[in-house]
Design an enzyme around this catalytic site. Structure first.
Site, mmCIF file in Angstrom:
data_model
loop_
_atom_site.group_PDB
_atom_site.id
_atom_site.type_symbol
_atom_site.label_atom_id
_atom_site.label_comp_id
_atom_site.label_asym_id
_atom_site.label_seq_id
_atom_site.Cartn_x
_atom_site.Cartn_y
_atom_site.Cartn_z
ATOM 1 N N CYS A 71 19.979 25.491 32.616
ATOM 2 C CA CYS A 71 19.717 24.753 33.758
ATOM 3 C C CYS A 71 20.243 23.190 33.580
ATOM 4 C CB CYS A 71 18.127 24.318 33.655
ATOM 5 S SG CYS A 71 17.051 25.991 34.019
ATOM 6 N N HIS B 194 14.544 15.847 35.172
ATOM 7 C CA HIS B 194 14.753 17.541 35.127
ATOM 8 C C HIS B 194 13.340 17.907 35.778
ATOM 9 C CE1 HIS B 194 16.451 21.278 34.452
ATOM 10 N NE2 HIS B 194 15.517 21.641 33.574
ATOM 11 N N GLU C 10 9.878 15.697 28.494
ATOM 12 C CA GLU C 10 11.063 14.695 28.905
ATOM 13 C C GLU C 10 10.194 13.312 29.274
ATOM 14 O OE1 GLU C 10 12.227 16.176 33.044
ATOM 15 O OE2 GLU C 10 14.279 14.913 32.507
ATOM 16 N N LYS D 217 12.474 18.590 42.479
ATOM 17 C CA LYS D 217 12.211 19.990 42.365
ATOM 18 C C LYS D 217 10.998 20.430 43.408
ATOM 19 C CE LYS D 217 14.869 21.187 38.256
ATOM 20 N NZ LYS D 217 15.301 19.864 38.108
ATOM 21 N N HIS E 99 13.567 25.036 41.760
ATOM 22 C CA HIS E 99 14.423 24.653 40.384
ATOM 23 C C HIS E 99 15.633 25.763 40.712
ATOM 24 C CE1 HIS E 99 16.243 24.281 36.766
ATOM 25 N NE2 HIS E 99 15.264 24.716 36.111
ATOM 26 N N PHE F 182 17.402 25.868 28.620
ATOM 27 C CA PHE F 182 17.131 26.901 27.538
ATOM 28 C C PHE F 182 18.413 26.897 26.826
ATOM 29 C CE2 PHE F 182 14.315 29.891 30.222
ATOM 30 C CZ PHE F 182 13.163 29.217 30.211
#
Length: 410
Positions: free
Chosen positions: A163, A300, A311, A332, A337, A396
């Site tokens: 991502c 994010h 975050e 998002k 996402h 990830f």
């Protein structure tokens, strides 16, 4: 030092195909998340996603006979790249083709091609596997096909960092122009991932929202967030060396001034504060930006418990008291996402935010989380001059990428 500016934007999201269609809906706090229509979800705990419903590859010059060779994520990339090039007015011809490059990322490439061909093999035997399977599905084909369809012969690659890939693409493209390896770069990400296999793989990780109300499913930074919502689409930017852009009288949306990239070296799916914080600091240091100069962070913000808390903590660690004075938002809630395409989409949104002086809202922000206590620009866009903005992506594998843009000044 060569300076790098944004001169063109292309955007495809579940809110609409085309920059203005998507951007207008994002500003209005709308969401593109709906019940999944492309396959049967009766045996799945997840029923919704941000699917694109108004896209026709034929409208972007991809011939019908070519569709079996071009995966859905690549179709989005080609279309968004063509939009961005048209928006920039950049003409790619034999005079400049070798100085125009492409970096377009994807998290899982042509996953729908893999699924279809694997099913064909199981049901009909190995001789029924299409010879186009591998060239259609591999992740680098988005970048390769963008070059084929546009004639860009410069540096070309695809970043695969889950991502974080879209933001890595923009950052790497920025560095390539600074180094003089190219004068212009077509950069961003694309994903076409709403398939039965991909969706349920994430669902079985307990990573996806099971909220029965699609429009409320993606709720970044709220106390009752219960997972992310998968989306698809593409965001592509034209990055250009400043003097080249000025010479041809190009419109300049913003200037790219910093890029940070780090790894947590900790866990395949669980992030840590330190890794993200270092990426923010690295980007700010390269940009030579003081903390208090930052007006906005497009975060994010996935709507998962782990990401949003981590975050927020990273932003607070880096910015201290100023973390509570700048605006943060996650788009998002509107776009879903888009995995490896997310950073590209959010890079486009950051450039438009700076250009218009509009901070897009975090959709579906209702119930606050004490551990996520920043100004997330809830539900309604805010008019505010943005001199410096950032976009962060955390993937990830512990991949962290952050870019900095500022309002262009000659």
């Amino acid at each position: 030092m060569r300076r790098v500016v944004v001169t063109g934007l292309g955007l495809i999201t579940a809110l609409g195909t085309g920059l203005e269609k998507s951007w207008t809906a994002i500003k209005e706090g709308k969401t593109g998340v709906k019940k999944i229509e492309s396959f049967d979800t009766s045996d799945s705990s997840v029923k919704c996603a941000a699917e694109i419903r108004d896209f026709s590859p034929l409208e972007f010059g991809i011939e019908k006979k070519e569709l079996k060779k071009v995966a859905r994520n690549t179709q989005f990339a080609i279309a968004a790249a063509k939009m961005a090039i048209e928006d920039s007015g950049l003409i790619i011809d034999e005079k400049n083709a070798e100085k125009v490059g492409v970096i377009v990322s994807s998290g899982i490439g042509g996953i729908e091609v893999f699924e279809k061909q694997y099913e064909s093999m199981l049901n009909k035997g190995v001789r029924r596997i299409s010879p186009f399977t591998i060239p259609a599905m591999i992740a680098n084909m988005a970048a390769g096909n963008v070059a084929i369809y546009t004639g860009a012969k410069g540096p070309n690659k695809s970043v695969v960092t889950a991502c974080a890939a879209g933001t890595h693409s923009i950052g790497d493209a920025f560095e390539i122009i600074k180094l003089g390896k190219a004068d212009s770069m077509i950069a961003g990400g694309a994903e076409g991932c709403i398939t039965k296999f991909a969706l349920n793989s994430f669902a079985n990780m307990k990573a996806l929202s099971t909220n029965p109300d699609p429009e409320k499913a993606s709720r970044p930074f709220t106390i009752d967030r219960d997972g992310f919502v998968m989306g698809e689409g593409s965001g592509i930017l034209i990055l250009e060396e400043l003097e080249s852009a000025k010479k041809r009288g190009a419109k300049i949306y913003a200037e790219v001034v910093g890029y940070g990239e780090t790894c947590d070296a900790h866990h395949i799916t669980a992030p840590v504060v330190e890794g993200a914080a270092r990426a923010f600091r690295m980007a700010l240091n390269e940009a030579n930006i003081k903390l208090e100069e930052v007006d906005y962070i497009n975060a994010h913000g996935t709507s998962t418990g782990l990401n949003d808390k981590n975050e927020s903590a990273a932003i607070k660690e880096v910015f201290g008291q100023h973390a509570y004075e700048l605006n943060v938002s996650s788009t998002k809630g509107a776009t879903g996402h888009v995995l490896g395409g997310a950073g590209g989409i959010e890079g486009v949104i950051l450039a438009k935010s700076i250009e218009e002086g509009i901070i897009p809202p975090t959709a579906n922000y209702e119930n606050s989380d004490p551990e996520c206590d920043l100004n997330y620009t809830p539900n309604k866009a805010e008019e505010k001059e943005i001199n410096v903005g950032m976009s962060s992506s955390l993937g990830f594998g512990g991949h962290n990428a952050v870019i900095v843009m500022r309002k262009y000044k000659d």
